[in-house]
Write a protein that holds these residues in place. Structure first.
Motif, PDB file in Angstrom:
ATOM      1  N   CYS A 121       8.827  -8.274  -8.146  1.00  0.00           N
ATOM      2  CA  CYS A 121       9.451  -8.524  -9.459  1.00  0.00           C
ATOM      3  C   CYS A 121       8.342  -8.934 -10.257  1.00  0.00           C
ATOM      4  O   CYS A 121       7.485  -9.684  -9.823  1.00  0.00           O
ATOM      5  N   MET A 122       8.267  -8.571 -11.432  1.00  0.00           N
ATOM      6  CA  MET A 122       7.183  -9.022 -12.642  1.00  0.00           C
ATOM      7  C   MET A 122       8.157  -9.600 -13.715  1.00  0.00           C
ATOM      8  O   MET A 122       9.090  -8.587 -14.195  1.00  0.00           O
ATOM      9  N   GLY A 123       8.043 -10.552 -13.961  1.00  0.00           N
ATOM     10  CA  GLY A 123       8.771 -11.173 -15.106  1.00  0.00           C
ATOM     11  C   GLY A 123      10.163 -11.280 -14.583  1.00  0.00           C
ATOM     12  O   GLY A 123      10.486 -11.707 -13.618  1.00  0.00           O
ATOM     13  N   LYS A 124      11.221 -10.621 -15.204  1.00  0.00           N
ATOM     14  CA  LYS A 124      12.571 -10.654 -14.793  1.00  0.00           C
ATOM     15  C   LYS A 124      13.002  -9.180 -14.267  1.00  0.00           C
ATOM     16  O   LYS A 124      14.033  -9.098 -13.836  1.00  0.00           O
ATOM     17  N   VAL A 125      12.133  -8.401 -13.962  1.00  0.00           N
ATOM     18  CA  VAL A 125      12.204  -7.017 -13.560  1.00  0.00           C
ATOM     19  C   VAL A 125      12.119  -6.994 -12.170  1.00  0.00           C
ATOM     20  O   VAL A 125      10.862  -7.392 -11.646  1.00  0.00           O
ATOM     21  N   LYS A 126      12.970  -6.379 -11.420  1.00  0.00           N
ATOM     22  CA  LYS A 126      12.867  -6.077  -9.694  1.00  0.00           C
ATOM     23  C   LYS A 126      12.879  -4.930  -9.593  1.00  0.00           C
ATOM     24  O   LYS A 126      13.854  -4.024  -9.880  1.00  0.00           O
ATOM     25  N   ARG A 127      12.050  -4.276  -8.760  1.00  0.00           N
ATOM     26  CA  ARG A 127      12.185  -2.813  -8.391  1.00  0.00           C
ATOM     27  C   ARG A 127      11.481  -2.697  -6.703  1.00  0.00           C
ATOM     28  O   ARG A 127      10.814  -3.459  -6.294  1.00  0.00           O
ATOM     29  N   THR A 128      12.256  -1.820  -6.140  1.00  0.00           N
ATOM     30  CA  THR A 128      11.687  -1.597  -4.610  1.00  0.00           C
ATOM     31  C   THR A 128      10.577  -0.455  -4.862  1.00  0.00           C
ATOM     32  O   THR A 128      10.981   0.797  -5.522  1.00  0.00           O
ATOM     33  N   ILE A 129       9.502  -0.764  -4.252  1.00  0.00           N
ATOM     34  CA  ILE A 129       8.570   0.245  -4.492  1.00  0.00           C
ATOM     35  C   ILE A 129       7.871   0.506  -2.910  1.00  0.00           C
ATOM     36  O   ILE A 129       7.955  -0.286  -2.200  1.00  0.00           O
ATOM     37  N   GLU A 130       7.012   1.442  -2.870  1.00  0.00           N
ATOM     38  CA  GLU A 130       6.299   1.639  -1.696  1.00  0.00           C
ATOM     39  C   GLU A 130       4.923   1.091  -1.626  1.00  0.00           C
ATOM     40  O   GLU A 130       4.407   1.007  -2.821  1.00  0.00           O
ATOM     41  N   VAL A 131       4.656   0.136  -0.578  1.00  0.00           N
ATOM     42  CA  VAL A 131       3.230  -0.530  -0.677  1.00  0.00           C
ATOM     43  C   VAL A 131       2.460   0.094   0.927  1.00  0.00           C
ATOM     44  O   VAL A 131       3.133  -0.231   1.794  1.00  0.00           O
ATOM     45  N   ASN A 132       1.408   0.063   0.648  1.00  0.00           N
ATOM     46  CA  ASN A 132       0.627   0.502   1.844  1.00  0.00           C
ATOM     47  C   ASN A 132       0.047  -0.987   2.417  1.00  0.00           C
ATOM     48  O   ASN A 132      -0.479  -1.777   1.320  1.00  0.00           O
ATOM     49  N   LEU A 133      -0.252  -1.009   3.380  1.00  0.00           N
ATOM     50  CA  LEU A 133      -0.700  -2.069   4.249  1.00  0.00           C
ATOM     51  C   LEU A 133      -2.200  -2.206   4.588  1.00  0.00           C
ATOM     52  O   LEU A 133      -2.669  -1.029   5.176  1.00  0.00           O
ATOM     53  N   THR A 134      -3.078  -2.925   4.152  1.00  0.00           N
ATOM     54  CA  THR A 134      -4.395  -3.069   4.160  1.00  0.00           C
ATOM     55  C   THR A 134      -5.182  -4.457   4.213  1.00  0.00           C
ATOM     56  O   THR A 134      -4.295  -5.223   3.442  1.00  0.00           O
ATOM     57  N   ASP A 135      -6.153  -4.828   4.766  1.00  0.00           N
ATOM     58  CA  ASP A 135      -6.654  -6.084   4.654  1.00  0.00           C
ATOM     59  C   ASP A 135      -7.511  -6.040   3.325  1.00  0.00           C
ATOM     60  O   ASP A 135      -8.425  -5.382   3.189  1.00  0.00           O
ATOM     61  N   ARG A 136      -6.981  -6.719   2.446  1.00  0.00           N
ATOM     62  CA  ARG A 136      -7.457  -6.882   1.029  1.00  0.00           C
ATOM     63  C   ARG A 136      -8.169  -8.419   0.760  1.00  0.00           C
ATOM     64  O   ARG A 136      -8.301  -8.842  -0.325  1.00  0.00           O
ATOM     65  N   THR A 137      -8.464  -9.012   1.985  1.00  0.00           N
ATOM     66  CA  THR A 137      -8.830 -10.370   1.785  1.00  0.00           C
ATOM     67  C   THR A 137     -10.431 -10.425   1.146  1.00  0.00           C
ATOM     68  O   THR A 137     -10.884 -11.420   0.655  1.00  0.00           O
ATOM     69  N   ALA A 138     -11.150  -9.523   1.184  1.00  0.00           N
ATOM     70  CA  ALA A 138     -12.624  -9.345   0.435  1.00  0.00           C
ATOM     71  C   ALA A 138     -12.207  -9.159  -1.065  1.00  0.00           C
ATOM     72  O   ALA A 138     -13.276  -9.086  -1.798  1.00  0.00           O
ATOM     73  N   PHE A 139     -11.042  -8.888  -1.488  1.00  0.00           N
ATOM     74  CA  PHE A 139     -10.875  -8.753  -2.807  1.00  0.00           C
ATOM     75  C   PHE A 139     -10.073 -10.021  -3.591  1.00  0.00           C
ATOM     76  O   PHE A 139      -9.650 -10.971  -2.837  1.00  0.00           O
ATOM     77  N   GLN A 140     -10.173 -10.034  -4.806  1.00  0.00           N
ATOM     78  CA  GLN A 140      -9.756 -11.204  -5.524  1.00  0.00           C
ATOM     79  C   GLN A 140      -8.140 -11.233  -5.445  1.00  0.00           C
ATOM     80  O   GLN A 140      -8.000 -12.459  -5.274  1.00  0.00           O
ATOM     81  N   TYR A 141      -7.639 -10.016  -5.733  1.00  0.00           N
ATOM     82  CA  TYR A 141      -6.224 -10.118  -5.644  1.00  0.00           C
ATOM     83  C   TYR A 141      -5.423  -9.651  -4.394  1.00  0.00           C
ATOM     84  O   TYR A 141      -6.067  -8.608  -3.807  1.00  0.00           O
ATOM     85  N   PRO A 142      -4.659 -10.122  -3.849  1.00  0.00           N
ATOM     86  CA  PRO A 142      -3.980  -9.625  -2.252  1.00  0.00           C
ATOM     87  C   PRO A 142      -3.164  -8.455  -2.719  1.00  0.00           C
ATOM     88  O   PRO A 142      -2.684  -7.921  -1.696  1.00  0.00           O
ATOM     89  N   LEU A 143      -2.539  -8.399  -3.808  1.00  0.00           N
ATOM     90  CA  LEU A 143      -1.733  -7.217  -4.083  1.00  0.00           C
ATOM     91  C   LEU A 143      -2.319  -6.327  -5.285  1.00  0.00           C
ATOM     92  O   LEU A 143      -2.706  -6.773  -6.379  1.00  0.00           O
ATOM     93  N   LEU A 144      -2.377  -5.086  -5.062  1.00  0.00           N
ATOM     94  CA  LEU A 144      -2.824  -4.197  -6.076  1.00  0.00           C
ATOM     95  C   LEU A 144      -1.589  -3.138  -6.366  1.00  0.00           C
ATOM     96  O   LEU A 144      -1.082  -2.824  -5.716  1.00  0.00           O
ATOM     97  N   ILE A 145      -1.338  -3.071  -7.635  1.00  0.00           N
ATOM     98  CA  ILE A 145      -0.100  -2.276  -8.253  1.00  0.00           C
ATOM     99  C   ILE A 145      -0.890  -1.053  -8.903  1.00  0.00           C
ATOM    100  O   ILE A 145      -1.315  -1.211  -9.941  1.00  0.00           O
ATOM    101  N   GLY A 146      -0.430   0.148  -8.235  1.00  0.00           N
ATOM    102  CA  GLY A 146      -0.989   1.200  -8.792  1.00  0.00           C
ATOM    103  C   GLY A 146       0.172   1.913  -9.753  1.00  0.00           C
ATOM    104  O   GLY A 146       1.013   1.692  -9.832  1.00  0.00           O
ATOM    105  N   SER A 147      -0.234   3.158 -10.060  1.00  0.00           N
ATOM    106  CA  SER A 147       0.532   3.758 -11.294  1.00  0.00           C
ATOM    107  C   SER A 147       2.019   4.260 -10.699  1.00  0.00           C
ATOM    108  O   SER A 147       2.994   4.251 -11.702  1.00  0.00           O
TER     109      SER A 147
END
Length: 178
Positions: A121-147
């Protein structure tokens, strides 16, 4: 007179764009995103150049449960998440490797990643989406939201702004938009 005609024409030409944007929500380049399944809020990068969403995970293992494919992983978002999470495997995605990430000996131009379905959920909007799992510890953000996910959220991204959606409403409220 000529200026008025030009202004009128300009208004008419922008009308279709305005009506299409009317059903969209503007988000910033980065947003606070709720993961209600985990009772967690993380900072995310909204990336229109990426197709899929990626969540930082470690020790990712696929296994079978009653003949179905599942995945076990640990969230790699902070040190507080030391317990394993198990979810049904939605599919395996093929993520294109960058030129610097390509290993000619493997002869694969992609990385296979497990994909799960997850409520965000972002703001008050909640959606079910597909998320791939990968080690993102080298990146600043633990979650990337694509198109793909941004489309499900009806999102327009303003890269000049950040954190404009506010705190995720679905972590504390049961009336988030479905």
């Amino acid at each position: 007179m000529r200026v008025k005609a030009f202004f009128l024409l300009l208004c008419v030409l922008t009308l279709p764009t305005t009506s299409l944007a009317g059903n969209k929500t503007i988000y910033g380049l980065n947003e606070n995103v709720g993961l209600p399944d985990f009772g967690l809020e993380v900072e995310a990068k909204l990336d229109t150049g990426a197709q899929t969403a990626s969540l930082s995970a470690r020790d990712i293992t696929r296994f079978k449960r009653k003949g179905e494919s599942w995945v076990r992983f640990y969230l790699a978002v902070d040190s507080a998440h030391a317990h394993p999470i198990e979810r049904p495997l939605a599919r395996i995605s093929r993520i294109k490797r960058r030129a610097g990430d390509f290993d000619p000996e493997e002869e694969k131009t992609y990385t296979a990643r497990p994909v799960i379905e997850l409520d965000l959920c972002m703001g008050k909007v909640k959606r079910t989406i597909e998320v791939n799992l990968t080690d993102r510890t080298a990146f600043q953000y633990p979650l990337l939201i694509g198109s793909d996910a941004l489309t499900r959220f009806g999102a327009l991204v303003d890269p000049s702004r950040t954190f404009i959606a506010g705190k995720p409403g679905c972590l504390n409220e049961s009336d988030a938009d479905e």
